[in-house]
Design an enzyme around this catalytic site. Sequence first.
Site, mmCIF file in Angstrom:
data_model
loop_
_atom_site.group_PDB
_atom_site.id
_atom_site.type_symbol
_atom_site.label_atom_id
_atom_site.label_comp_id
_atom_site.label_asym_id
_atom_site.label_seq_id
_atom_site.Cartn_x
_atom_site.Cartn_y
_atom_site.Cartn_z
ATOM 1 N N ASN A 112 49.487 53.997 86.052
ATOM 2 C CA ASN A 112 50.105 54.706 84.916
ATOM 3 C C ASN A 112 51.622 54.514 84.827
ATOM 4 O O ASN A 112 52.342 55.393 84.367
ATOM 5 C CB ASN A 112 49.701 56.191 84.937
ATOM 6 C CG ASN A 112 50.120 56.883 86.211
ATOM 7 O OD1 ASN A 112 50.729 56.281 87.092
ATOM 8 N ND2 ASN A 112 49.833 58.172 86.312
ATOM 9 N N GLU A 126 62.658 64.771 96.425
ATOM 10 C CA GLU A 126 62.289 63.365 96.203
ATOM 11 C C GLU A 126 63.512 62.446 96.166
ATOM 12 O O GLU A 126 63.456 61.320 96.664
ATOM 13 C CB GLU A 126 61.488 63.234 94.904
ATOM 14 C CG GLU A 126 60.115 63.897 95.014
ATOM 15 C CD GLU A 126 59.216 63.677 93.810
ATOM 16 O OE1 GLU A 126 58.009 63.845 93.948
ATOM 17 O OE2 GLU A 126 59.726 63.340 92.727
HETATM 18 P P1 IDP Z 1 51.703 62.694 88.141
HETATM 19 O O1 IDP Z 1 52.086 61.280 88.532
HETATM 20 O O2 IDP Z 1 51.422 62.804 86.668
HETATM 21 O O3 IDP Z 1 52.723 63.717 88.612
HETATM 22 P P2 IDP Z 1 49.958 63.525 90.328
HETATM 23 O O4 IDP Z 1 48.828 64.495 90.189
HETATM 24 O O5 IDP Z 1 51.165 63.970 91.076
HETATM 25 O O6 IDP Z 1 50.313 63.023 88.847
HETATM 26 O O7 IDP Z 1 49.364 62.219 91.018
HETATM 27 C C1 IDP Z 1 50.184 61.214 91.502
HETATM 28 C C2 IDP Z 1 49.604 59.861 91.128
HETATM 29 O O8 IDP Z 1 48.341 59.702 91.780
HETATM 30 C C3 IDP Z 1 49.306 59.696 89.641
HETATM 31 O O9 IDP Z 1 50.440 59.299 88.887
HETATM 32 C C4 IDP Z 1 48.245 58.615 89.673
HETATM 33 O O10 IDP Z 1 48.817 57.331 89.835
HETATM 34 C C5 IDP Z 1 47.459 58.983 90.919
HETATM 35 N N1 IDP Z 1 46.302 59.837 90.616
HETATM 36 C C6 IDP Z 1 46.312 61.164 90.311
HETATM 37 N N2 IDP Z 1 45.061 61.621 90.066
HETATM 38 C C7 IDP Z 1 44.246 60.545 90.220
HETATM 39 C C8 IDP Z 1 42.826 60.359 90.099
HETATM 40 O O11 IDP Z 1 42.050 61.282 89.798
HETATM 41 N N3 IDP Z 1 42.347 59.107 90.329
HETATM 42 C C9 IDP Z 1 43.168 58.060 90.681
HETATM 43 N N4 IDP Z 1 44.500 58.189 90.797
HETATM 44 C C10 IDP Z 1 45.031 59.409 90.567
#
Ligand code: IDP
Length: 154
Positions: A112, A126
């Site tokens: 993403n 961070e």
């Molecule tokens: P964020 O980046 O929007 O803050 P977080 O929940 O902190 O989201 O998760 C960190 C990163 O972990 C996400 O940006 C994504 O790349 C990955 N991630 C989060 N949830 C999932 C999932 O359900 N499947 C695969 N990767 C995930």
Amino acid sequence: MERTLVILKPSAVQRGIIGEIITRFEKKGLKIVGMKLIWLTDDILEEHYAHLKSESFFQRIKDSMKSCPVIVSCLEGKDAVEVVRKIIGVTNGRNAQPGTIRGDYSMSVQENIVHASDSPETAVVELNRFFSKDELFDYPHAMRSYLYSNNEME
Ligand code: IDP
Ligand code: MG
């Protein structure tokens, strides 16, 4: 002014859109006060993504994040943390609103494009994780009187 951490992930680096993503933050009026290319390691990723340690996809995220160097950056501006989170959009690129970075560039939850700190408290932790003090710069932003009113800069 508030500071926040933004990482351009391997999905941005390998797709050749680093410039486009940084341009979006610059055009918004955020000031770049730190930026470098680094290769992440398991140690730092285990700290950075500690909240996801028990998730089944944890190893996959780590492998993805260390598949090539990433750009880590520090952006500064009024309410920078909240503003940047709005600009990047929700985690899943397929659900992110068009007009956001993830909404415009990503079809994936994992791939993403960007990371951004999710609260002012997290941003402090961070930024300390990825930057030493002498890698973050204080300098006058030439456009600041056209980006903010006087009372917004107090
Ligand atoms: P964020 O980046 O929007 O803050 P977080 O929940 O902190 O989201 O998760 C960190 C990163 O972990 C996400 O940006 C994504 O790349 C990955 N991630 C989060 N949830 C999932 C999932 O359900 N499947 C695969 N990767 C995930
Ligand atoms: Mg997060």
